[in-house]
Design a protein around this motif. Sequence first.
Motif, PDB file in Angstrom:
ATOM      1  N   MET A   1      15.412 -26.137 -38.464  1.00  0.00           N
ATOM      2  CA  MET A   1      14.601 -25.361 -39.391  1.00  0.00           C
ATOM      3  C   MET A   1      13.251 -25.048 -38.730  1.00  0.00           C
ATOM      4  O   MET A   1      12.586 -25.937 -38.218  1.00  0.00           O
ATOM      5  N   SER A   2      12.877 -23.809 -38.755  1.00  0.00           N
ATOM      6  CA  SER A   2      11.594 -23.431 -38.183  1.00  0.00           C
ATOM      7  C   SER A   2      10.504 -23.461 -39.251  1.00  0.00           C
ATOM      8  O   SER A   2      10.731 -23.073 -40.392  1.00  0.00           O
ATOM      9  N   HIS A   3       9.352 -23.907 -38.844  1.00  0.00           N
ATOM     10  CA  HIS A   3       8.192 -23.958 -39.729  1.00  0.00           C
ATOM     11  C   HIS A   3       7.293 -22.738 -39.553  1.00  0.00           C
ATOM     12  O   HIS A   3       6.199 -22.691 -40.097  1.00  0.00           O
ATOM     13  N   ARG A   4       7.752 -21.741 -38.814  1.00  0.00           N
ATOM     14  CA  ARG A   4       6.927 -20.580 -38.471  1.00  0.00           C
ATOM     15  C   ARG A   4       6.311 -19.904 -39.698  1.00  0.00           C
ATOM     16  O   ARG A   4       5.118 -19.647 -39.733  1.00  0.00           O
ATOM     17  N   VAL A   5       7.105 -19.618 -40.707  1.00  0.00           N
ATOM     18  CA  VAL A   5       6.594 -18.901 -41.878  1.00  0.00           C
ATOM     19  C   VAL A   5       5.561 -19.750 -42.618  1.00  0.00           C
ATOM     20  O   VAL A   5       4.493 -19.255 -42.998  1.00  0.00           O
ATOM     21  N   VAL A   6       5.836 -21.029 -42.780  1.00  0.00           N
ATOM     22  CA  VAL A   6       4.900 -21.917 -43.472  1.00  0.00           C
ATOM     23  C   VAL A   6       3.590 -22.022 -42.696  1.00  0.00           C
ATOM     24  O   VAL A   6       2.504 -21.956 -43.285  1.00  0.00           O
ATOM     25  N   VAL A   7       3.683 -22.186 -41.386  1.00  0.00           N
ATOM     26  CA  VAL A   7       2.483 -22.281 -40.554  1.00  0.00           C
ATOM     27  C   VAL A   7       1.692 -20.981 -40.617  1.00  0.00           C
ATOM     28  O   VAL A   7       0.467 -20.992 -40.791  1.00  0.00           O
ATOM     29  N   GLU A   8       2.379 -19.859 -40.504  1.00  0.00           N
ATOM     30  CA  GLU A   8       1.683 -18.571 -40.534  1.00  0.00           C
ATOM     31  C   GLU A   8       1.000 -18.332 -41.875  1.00  0.00           C
ATOM     32  O   GLU A   8      -0.148 -17.880 -41.924  1.00  0.00           O
ATOM     33  N   GLU A   9       1.672 -18.647 -42.979  1.00  0.00           N
ATOM     34  CA  GLU A   9       1.067 -18.465 -44.302  1.00  0.00           C
ATOM     35  C   GLU A   9      -0.166 -19.354 -44.476  1.00  0.00           C
ATOM     36  O   GLU A   9      -1.205 -18.901 -44.945  1.00  0.00           O
ATOM     37  N   ALA A  10      -0.038 -20.622 -44.099  1.00  0.00           N
ATOM     38  CA  ALA A  10      -1.170 -21.541 -44.224  1.00  0.00           C
ATOM     39  C   ALA A  10      -2.314 -21.112 -43.314  1.00  0.00           C
ATOM     40  O   ALA A  10      -3.483 -21.095 -43.725  1.00  0.00           O
ATOM     41  N   LEU A  11      -2.010 -20.755 -42.090  1.00  0.00           N
ATOM     42  CA  LEU A  11      -3.022 -20.342 -41.131  1.00  0.00           C
ATOM     43  C   LEU A  11      -3.748 -19.091 -41.600  1.00  0.00           C
ATOM     44  O   LEU A  11      -4.977 -19.012 -41.526  1.00  0.00           O
ATOM     45  N   SER A  12      -3.024 -18.138 -42.128  1.00  0.00           N
ATOM     46  CA  SER A  12      -3.651 -16.901 -42.606  1.00  0.00           C
ATOM     47  C   SER A  12      -4.592 -17.168 -43.775  1.00  0.00           C
ATOM     48  O   SER A  12      -5.694 -16.617 -43.838  1.00  0.00           O
ATOM     49  N   GLY A  13      -4.175 -18.014 -44.709  1.00  0.00           N
ATOM     50  CA  GLY A  13      -5.025 -18.342 -45.855  1.00  0.00           C
ATOM     51  C   GLY A  13      -6.279 -19.092 -45.454  1.00  0.00           C
ATOM     52  O   GLY A  13      -7.386 -18.790 -45.912  1.00  0.00           O
ATOM     53  N   ILE A  14      -6.128 -20.041 -44.570  1.00  0.00           N
ATOM     54  CA  ILE A  14      -7.274 -20.836 -44.118  1.00  0.00           C
ATOM     55  C   ILE A  14      -8.170 -20.006 -43.210  1.00  0.00           C
ATOM     56  O   ILE A  14      -9.393 -20.108 -43.270  1.00  0.00           O
ATOM     57  N   TRP A  15      -7.566 -19.167 -42.396  1.00  0.00           N
ATOM     58  CA  TRP A  15      -8.348 -18.316 -41.495  1.00  0.00           C
ATOM     59  C   TRP A  15      -9.318 -17.462 -42.297  1.00  0.00           C
ATOM     60  O   TRP A  15     -10.481 -17.299 -41.926  1.00  0.00           O
ATOM     61  N   ALA A  16      -8.861 -16.923 -43.425  1.00  0.00           N
ATOM     62  CA  ALA A  16      -9.712 -16.065 -44.258  1.00  0.00           C
ATOM     63  C   ALA A  16     -10.965 -16.792 -44.722  1.00  0.00           C
ATOM     64  O   ALA A  16     -12.020 -16.186 -44.879  1.00  0.00           O
ATOM     65  N   GLU A  17     -10.867 -18.107 -44.908  1.00  0.00           N
ATOM     66  CA  GLU A  17     -12.008 -18.878 -45.394  1.00  0.00           C
ATOM     67  C   GLU A  17     -12.867 -19.469 -44.279  1.00  0.00           C
ATOM     68  O   GLU A  17     -14.076 -19.597 -44.421  1.00  0.00           O
ATOM     69  N   TYR A  18     -12.260 -19.852 -43.159  1.00  0.00           N
ATOM     70  CA  TYR A  18     -12.979 -20.601 -42.129  1.00  0.00           C
ATOM     71  C   TYR A  18     -13.215 -19.854 -40.817  1.00  0.00           C
ATOM     72  O   TYR A  18     -13.819 -20.400 -39.907  1.00  0.00           O
ATOM     73  N   ALA A  19     -12.761 -18.633 -40.704  1.00  0.00           N
ATOM     74  CA  ALA A  19     -12.926 -17.900 -39.447  1.00  0.00           C
ATOM     75  C   ALA A  19     -14.367 -17.438 -39.286  1.00  0.00           C
ATOM     76  O   ALA A  19     -15.139 -17.388 -40.234  1.00  0.00           O
ATOM     77  N   ASP A  20     -14.683 -17.060 -38.070  1.00  0.00           N
ATOM     78  CA  ASP A  20     -16.061 -16.693 -37.730  1.00  0.00           C
ATOM     79  C   ASP A  20     -16.405 -15.235 -38.007  1.00  0.00           C
ATOM     80  O   ASP A  20     -17.351 -14.707 -37.467  1.00  0.00           O
ATOM     81  N   GLY A  21     -15.626 -14.569 -38.849  1.00  0.00           N
ATOM     82  CA  GLY A  21     -15.940 -13.198 -39.207  1.00  0.00           C
ATOM     83  C   GLY A  21     -15.215 -12.151 -38.390  1.00  0.00           C
ATOM     84  O   GLY A  21     -15.378 -10.960 -38.616  1.00  0.00           O
ATOM     85  N   THR A  22     -14.428 -12.574 -37.417  1.00  0.00           N
ATOM     86  CA  THR A  22     -13.649 -11.615 -36.641  1.00  0.00           C
ATOM     87  C   THR A  22     -12.452 -11.152 -37.458  1.00  0.00           C
ATOM     88  O   THR A  22     -12.114 -11.732 -38.484  1.00  0.00           O
ATOM     89  N   THR A  23     -11.812 -10.123 -37.004  1.00  0.00           N
ATOM     90  CA  THR A  23     -10.603  -9.632 -37.658  1.00  0.00           C
ATOM     91  C   THR A  23      -9.461 -10.606 -37.405  1.00  0.00           C
ATOM     92  O   THR A  23      -9.284 -11.070 -36.278  1.00  0.00           O
ATOM     93  N   MET A  24      -8.694 -10.910 -38.455  1.00  0.00           N
ATOM     94  CA  MET A  24      -7.590 -11.852 -38.305  1.00  0.00           C
ATOM     95  C   MET A  24      -6.563 -11.285 -37.328  1.00  0.00           C
ATOM     96  O   MET A  24      -6.138 -10.143 -37.453  1.00  0.00           O
ATOM     97  N   PRO A  25      -6.175 -12.101 -36.365  1.00  0.00           N
ATOM     98  CA  PRO A  25      -5.189 -11.636 -35.392  1.00  0.00           C
ATOM     99  C   PRO A  25      -3.786 -11.617 -35.993  1.00  0.00           C
ATOM    100  O   PRO A  25      -3.523 -12.229 -37.024  1.00  0.00           O
ATOM    101  N   THR A  26      -2.892 -10.931 -35.313  1.00  0.00           N
ATOM    102  CA  THR A  26      -1.473 -11.024 -35.632  1.00  0.00           C
ATOM    103  C   THR A  26      -0.975 -12.305 -34.981  1.00  0.00           C
ATOM    104  O   THR A  26      -1.228 -12.549 -33.804  1.00  0.00           O
ATOM    105  N   TRP A  27      -0.298 -13.135 -35.763  1.00  0.00           N
ATOM    106  CA  TRP A  27       0.108 -14.455 -35.270  1.00  0.00           C
ATOM    107  C   TRP A  27       1.376 -14.343 -34.425  1.00  0.00           C
ATOM    108  O   TRP A  27       2.473 -14.564 -34.887  1.00  0.00           O
ATOM    109  N   THR A  28       1.172 -14.012 -33.156  1.00  0.00           N
ATOM    110  CA  THR A  28       2.273 -13.942 -32.204  1.00  0.00           C
ATOM    111  C   THR A  28       2.293 -15.229 -31.396  1.00  0.00           C
ATOM    112  O   THR A  28       1.298 -15.963 -31.348  1.00  0.00           O
TER     113      THR A  28
END
Length: 85
Positions: A1-28
Amino acid sequence: MSHRVVVEEALSGIWAEYADGTTMPTWTDGIVLLESGLDSLGFAVLIVELEDRVGFDPFTETAEAVYPKTFGEFVAFYDSRIAPS
């Protein structure tokens, strides 16, 4: 089972709150996590969020120190661990 979708969803949500103001990257697979704009507090929150979602923290379950450099390595590290029963 891959955790890719769960990791990407969590990372995107947290990135929106804790990132340094840059544009969110595409999670490749090749994106370097330290260059993604997420700060160290954001990564700590990510680990806690993922533990809540998947039921384990692979960083505390391994004896060796692991430092995934890219998004792909991070997902692979989660995929290499089995959730406790």
